[in-house]
Design a protein around this motif. Structure first.
Motif, PDB file in Angstrom:
ATOM      1  N   THR A  23       0.829  -1.200   0.000  1.00 20.29           N
ATOM      2  CA  THR A  23       0.000   0.000   0.000  1.00 20.29           C
ATOM      3  C   THR A  23       0.862   1.247   0.000  1.00 20.29           C
ATOM      4  N   ASP A  24       0.199   2.373  -0.157  1.00 24.33           N
ATOM      5  CA  ASP A  24       0.902   3.653  -0.150  1.00 24.33           C
ATOM      6  C   ASP A  24       1.463   3.988   1.222  1.00 24.33           C
ATOM      7  N   SER A  25       1.031   3.271   2.272  1.00 25.55           N
ATOM      8  CA  SER A  25       1.510   3.592   3.615  1.00 25.55           C
ATOM      9  C   SER A  25       2.873   2.989   3.930  1.00 25.55           C
ATOM     10  N   ALA A  26       3.368   2.076   3.109  1.00 22.46           N
ATOM     11  CA  ALA A  26       4.690   1.492   3.338  1.00 22.46           C
ATOM     12  C   ALA A  26       5.764   2.525   3.020  1.00 22.46           C
ATOM     13  N   THR A  27       6.807   2.549   3.843  1.00 27.80           N
ATOM     14  CA  THR A  27       7.934   3.441   3.618  1.00 27.80           C
ATOM     15  C   THR A  27       9.222   2.622   3.577  1.00 27.80           C
ATOM     16  N   TYR A  28      10.292   3.282   3.218  1.00 30.57           N
ATOM     17  CA  TYR A  28      11.586   2.623   3.074  1.00 30.57           C
ATOM     18  C   TYR A  28      12.298   2.573   4.422  1.00 30.57           C
ATOM     19  N   VAL A  29      12.873   1.423   4.737  1.00 33.13           N
ATOM     20  CA  VAL A  29      13.538   1.239   6.022  1.00 33.13           C
ATOM     21  C   VAL A  29      15.023   0.917   5.889  1.00 33.13           C
ATOM     22  N   THR A  79      17.975   4.265  -2.716  1.00 35.97           N
ATOM     23  CA  THR A  79      16.739   3.541  -2.419  1.00 35.97           C
ATOM     24  C   THR A  79      15.590   4.515  -2.155  1.00 35.97           C
ATOM     25  N   GLY A  80      14.570   4.441  -2.983  1.00 36.35           N
ATOM     26  CA  GLY A  80      13.341   5.205  -2.776  1.00 36.35           C
ATOM     27  C   GLY A  80      13.455   6.692  -2.991  1.00 36.35           C
ATOM     28  N   TYR A  81      14.402   7.129  -3.806  1.00 40.61           N
ATOM     29  CA  TYR A  81      14.553   8.566  -4.028  1.00 40.61           C
ATOM     30  C   TYR A  81      13.255   9.176  -4.553  1.00 40.61           C
ATOM     31  N   PHE A  87      15.260   7.877   0.059  1.00 40.62           N
ATOM     32  CA  PHE A  87      16.503   8.633   0.127  1.00 40.62           C
ATOM     33  C   PHE A  87      16.250  10.115  -0.102  1.00 40.62           C
ATOM     34  N   VAL A  88      16.852  10.943   0.764  1.00 37.13           N
ATOM     35  CA  VAL A  88      16.769  12.396   0.640  1.00 37.13           C
ATOM     36  C   VAL A  88      18.153  12.955   0.339  1.00 37.13           C
ATOM     37  N   SER A  89      19.126  12.567   1.155  1.00 36.81           N
ATOM     38  CA  SER A  89      20.508  13.037   0.973  1.00 36.81           C
ATOM     39  C   SER A  89      21.440  12.098   1.726  1.00 36.81           C
ATOM     40  N   PHE A  90      22.729  12.199   1.426  1.00 36.68           N
ATOM     41  CA  PHE A  90      23.717  11.373   2.112  1.00 36.68           C
ATOM     42  C   PHE A  90      23.728  11.675   3.613  1.00 36.68           C
ATOM     43  N   GLU A  91      23.446  12.917   3.962  1.00 34.83           N
ATOM     44  CA  GLU A  91      23.463  13.326   5.364  1.00 34.83           C
ATOM     45  C   GLU A  91      22.187  12.909   6.103  1.00 34.83           C
ATOM     46  N   GLN A  92      21.024  13.098   5.478  1.00 36.56           N
ATOM     47  CA  GLN A  92      19.750  12.830   6.150  1.00 36.56           C
ATOM     48  C   GLN A  92      19.364  11.357   6.156  1.00 36.56           C
ATOM     49  N   THR A  93      19.666  10.638   5.091  1.00 37.37           N
ATOM     50  CA  THR A  93      19.232   9.239   4.968  1.00 37.37           C
ATOM     51  C   THR A  93      20.370   8.351   4.478  1.00 37.37           C
ATOM     52  N   PRO A  94      21.460   8.278   5.215  1.00 43.55           N
ATOM     53  CA  PRO A  94      22.605   7.488   4.753  1.00 43.55           C
ATOM     54  C   PRO A  94      22.292   6.003   4.595  1.00 43.55           C
ATOM     55  N   HIS A  95      21.331   5.477   5.347  1.00 48.35           N
ATOM     56  CA  HIS A  95      20.961   4.063   5.259  1.00 48.35           C
ATOM     57  C   HIS A  95      20.243   3.724   3.955  1.00 48.35           C
ATOM     58  N   LEU A  96      19.889   4.741   3.173  1.00 47.32           N
ATOM     59  CA  LEU A  96      19.210   4.538   1.888  1.00 47.32           C
ATOM     60  C   LEU A  96      20.060   5.018   0.710  1.00 47.32           C
ATOM     61  N   ALA A  97      21.317   5.332   0.963  1.00 49.12           N
ATOM     62  CA  ALA A  97      22.175   5.925  -0.071  1.00 49.12           C
ATOM     63  C   ALA A  97      22.544   4.949  -1.181  1.00 49.12           C
ATOM     64  N   ASP A  98      22.566   3.657  -0.892  1.00 44.39           N
ATOM     65  CA  ASP A  98      22.863   2.657  -1.919  1.00 44.39           C
ATOM     66  C   ASP A  98      21.567   2.095  -2.489  1.00 44.39           C
ATOM     67  N   ALA A  99      21.671   1.428  -3.620  1.00 42.72           N
ATOM     68  CA  ALA A  99      20.507   0.760  -4.216  1.00 42.72           C
ATOM     69  C   ALA A  99      20.302  -0.547  -3.453  1.00 42.72           C
ATOM     70  N   GLY A 106      10.436  -3.083  -3.218  1.00 42.85           N
ATOM     71  CA  GLY A 106       9.499  -2.069  -2.763  1.00 42.85           C
ATOM     72  C   GLY A 106       9.718  -1.701  -1.309  1.00 42.85           C
ATOM     73  N   PRO A 107       9.033  -0.643  -0.851  1.00 43.83           N
ATOM     74  CA  PRO A 107       9.205  -0.180   0.523  1.00 43.83           C
ATOM     75  C   PRO A 107       8.850  -1.294   1.509  1.00 43.83           C
ATOM     76  N   GLY A 108       9.713  -1.495   2.505  1.00 44.22           N
ATOM     77  CA  GLY A 108       9.576  -2.674   3.359  1.00 44.22           C
ATOM     78  C   GLY A 108       9.084  -2.455   4.766  1.00 44.22           C
ATOM     79  N   SER A 109       8.644  -1.262   5.120  1.00 44.87           N
ATOM     80  CA  SER A 109       8.267  -1.005   6.514  1.00 44.87           C
ATOM     81  C   SER A 109       7.166  -1.933   7.006  1.00 44.87           C
ATOM     82  N   LEU A 110       6.124  -2.129   6.233  1.00 47.75           N
ATOM     83  CA  LEU A 110       5.012  -2.974   6.674  1.00 47.75           C
ATOM     84  C   LEU A 110       5.435  -4.434   6.786  1.00 47.75           C
TER      85      LEU A 110
END
Length: 152
Positions: A23-29, A79-81, A87-99, A106-110
């Protein structure tokens, strides 16, 4: 042309995720969240997949790129740019900086919250891979993508 690529990414991922209960409620973790339950796949990804280190290429090229070109790189190399929780930036979301895992799955939060396999994309198609691994990129960067050369 860049806008066309971005629209293709959005279209493919939006259509493909709908059929998998995501669903649209899942986000990237981030891929580290996958490791606890998927240790073998995660370790293979970290050891063998170039995607696990894709941000290094972007960082090397960043000084030679304008803002729009850099955003285009993030579409496939992070991931998820541009998506919720992505991903927002290397500083804000370093855990998502790689593919990471979520680029394909897909987003794995759920899924990470309750482990339900219906809350993550499990089967990929070649068309989804070709959003990033396409003829234009192959010609521009002189490489041959390994479509099935990922983590598993």
């Amino acid at each position: 042309m860049r806008i066309g690529v971005i629209l293709a990414v959005i279209t493919v991922f939006s259509c493909s995720l709908a059929g998998y209960g995501i669903t649209d409620s899942a986000t990237y973790v981030g891929s580290e969240a996958c490791e606890e339950c998927h240790e073998v796949e995660y370790n293979n990804y970290k050891k063998f997949s170039k995607k696990a280190h894709s941000s290094k290429s972007v960082k090397i090229m960043a000084s030679d790129l304008d803002a729009d070109e850099l955003k285009e790189c993030f579409t496939c190399h992070a991931t998820g740019y541009g998506k919720p929780g992505g991903f927002v930036s290397f500083e804000q979301t370093p855990h998502l900086a790689d593919a990471g895992c979520e680029v394909c799955h897909g987003p794995g939060s759920l899924h990470a919250e309750d482990g339900d396999p219906e809350l993550i994309k499990r089967k990929m198609t070649i068309e989804e891979c070709e959003v990033c691994h396409n003829a234009e990129r192959v010609n521009n960067f002189n490489y041959k993508p390994l479509i099935f050369g990922g983590a598993h």
